[in-house]
Design an enzyme around this catalytic site. Structure first.
Site, PDB file in Angstrom:
ATOM      1  CG  HIS A  17      -1.948  -1.035   1.318  1.00  0.00           C
ATOM      2  ND1 HIS A  17      -2.162  -1.782   2.449  1.00  0.00           N
ATOM      3  CD2 HIS A  17      -2.845  -1.477   0.409  1.00  0.00           C
ATOM      4  CE1 HIS A  17      -3.160  -2.633   2.240  1.00  0.00           C
ATOM      5  NE2 HIS A  17      -3.588  -2.470   1.004  1.00  0.00           N
ATOM      6  CE  LYS A  41     -13.275  -7.943   3.530  1.00  0.00           C
ATOM      7  NZ  LYS A  41     -12.362  -7.065   2.790  1.00  0.00           N
ATOM      8  NE  ARG A  90      -2.951  -7.267  -4.642  1.00  0.00           N
ATOM      9  CZ  ARG A  90      -3.752  -7.341  -3.605  1.00  0.00           C
ATOM     10  NH1 ARG A  90      -3.269  -7.575  -2.423  1.00  0.00           N
ATOM     11  NH2 ARG A  90      -5.046  -7.193  -3.754  1.00  0.00           N
ATOM     12  CB  SER A 128      -4.464  -6.615   4.432  1.00  0.00           C
ATOM     13  OG  SER A 128      -4.103  -5.327   4.010  1.00  0.00           O
TER      14      SER A 128
HETATM   15  P1  ADP Z   1      -9.747  -3.843  -0.690  1.00  0.00           P
HETATM   16  O1  ADP Z   1     -10.470  -4.494   0.446  1.00  0.00           O
HETATM   17  O2  ADP Z   1     -10.461  -2.717  -1.347  1.00  0.00           O
HETATM   18  O3  ADP Z   1      -9.109  -4.793  -1.673  1.00  0.00           O
HETATM   19  P2  ADP Z   1      -7.089  -3.465   0.305  1.00  0.00           P
HETATM   20  O4  ADP Z   1      -6.703  -2.696   1.510  1.00  0.00           O
HETATM   21  O5  ADP Z   1      -6.845  -4.933   0.332  1.00  0.00           O
HETATM   22  O6  ADP Z   1      -8.565  -3.089   0.066  1.00  0.00           O
HETATM   23  O7  ADP Z   1      -6.358  -2.878  -0.972  1.00  0.00           O
HETATM   24  C1  ADP Z   1      -6.526  -1.556  -1.376  1.00  0.00           C
HETATM   25  C2  ADP Z   1      -5.898  -1.347  -2.731  1.00  0.00           C
HETATM   26  O8  ADP Z   1      -4.489  -1.581  -2.656  1.00  0.00           O
HETATM   27  C3  ADP Z   1      -6.383  -2.263  -3.846  1.00  0.00           C
HETATM   28  O9  ADP Z   1      -6.393  -1.527  -5.045  1.00  0.00           O
HETATM   29  C4  ADP Z   1      -5.339  -3.337  -3.918  1.00  0.00           C
HETATM   30  O10 ADP Z   1      -5.273  -3.913  -5.200  1.00  0.00           O
HETATM   31  C5  ADP Z   1      -4.112  -2.503  -3.633  1.00  0.00           C
HETATM   32  N1  ADP Z   1      -3.019  -3.325  -3.090  1.00  0.00           N
HETATM   33  C6  ADP Z   1      -3.056  -4.120  -2.008  1.00  0.00           C
HETATM   34  N2  ADP Z   1      -1.860  -4.730  -1.808  1.00  0.00           N
HETATM   35  C7  ADP Z   1      -1.042  -4.290  -2.813  1.00  0.00           C
HETATM   36  C8  ADP Z   1       0.303  -4.567  -3.195  1.00  0.00           C
HETATM   37  N3  ADP Z   1       1.045  -5.440  -2.529  1.00  0.00           N
HETATM   38  N4  ADP Z   1       0.801  -3.933  -4.295  1.00  0.00           N
HETATM   39  C9  ADP Z   1       0.010  -3.075  -4.979  1.00  0.00           C
HETATM   40  N5  ADP Z   1      -1.272  -2.798  -4.699  1.00  0.00           N
HETATM   41  C10 ADP Z   1      -1.795  -3.385  -3.630  1.00  0.00           C
END
Ligand code: ADP
Length: 164
Positions: A17, A41, A90, A128
């Site tokens: 992130h 959630k 990703r 996450s």
């Molecule tokens: P959501 O529940 O909306 O997927 P996340 O917190 O998991 O929320 O992710 C938010 C954003 O960050 C999404 O666009 C996800 O694809 C991106 N993201 C998460 N991890 C990575 C990573 N390792 N590299 C690039 N983008 C990421």
């Protein structure tokens, strides 16, 4: 003035992130990190905790602010006057869902555009969910999250650093 939102759950914020935040803050004028309050959630960190943690890690980037929302992203964007959505991609597995959401948001509000940043190679596997899975078993998460969060995450699983 290009105002963008980077929405997500950030439960917890990972180095993946952070990479997207740093890179996208350079291509827009203002970046709001929109933390999703998803009551359906159950989360490891409360909404307030997630907002505080992100503020802690982004205070050095002058054009980044942190907010939170529930309900529709497009409605929140109207409220804060943002027109660009930043998302990270990703793997192909992200693609289908992201494409659908991006198209839906564009139909809901044609002024809204989604910009995808491809993940940096070293974080392409990182989510996450992976962090939580590893932390819950006492695994090493130092390559996944900012150092200051490591103990806070272990604590949620009743793991103390001395046990590691
Ligand atoms: P959501 O529940 O909306 O997927 P996340 O917190 O998991 O929320 O992710 C938010 C954003 O960050 C999404 O666009 C996800 O694809 C991106 N993201 C998460 N991890 C990575 C990573 N390792 N590299 C690039 N983008 C990421």
């Amino acid at each position: 003035m290009k105002k963008a939102i980077y929405p997500g759950s950030f439960d917890p914020l990972t180095l993946g992130h952070m990479d997207i935040i740093e890179r996208s803050s350079k291509i827009v004028d203002e970046l709001v990190i929109g933390v999703l309050n998803n009551s359906a959630k159950s989360s490891l960190f409360s909404l307030e905790e997630r907002v505080t943690m992100i503020k802690e890690m982004t205070h050095y980037i002058p054009n980044v602010t942190v907010g939170s929302f529930d309900g529709l992203l497009v409605d929140y964007m109207k409220e804060i006057d943002a027109t660009i959505i930043i998302r990270g991609l990703r793997a192909v597995t992200d693609f289908e869902y992201e494409l659908q959401i991006a198209q839906t948001n564009h139909v809901e509000n044609p002024n809204v555009e989604t910009v995808f940043l491809t993940t940096s190679l070293q974080y392409s596997y990182l989510s996450s969910t992976i962090v939580k899975e590893f932390a819950s078993h006492g695994g090493d998460i130092s390559k996944f999250v900012p150092a200051v969060f490591i103990n806070r995450i272990y604590e949620r699983y009743g793991i103390t650093q001395s046990k590691k």
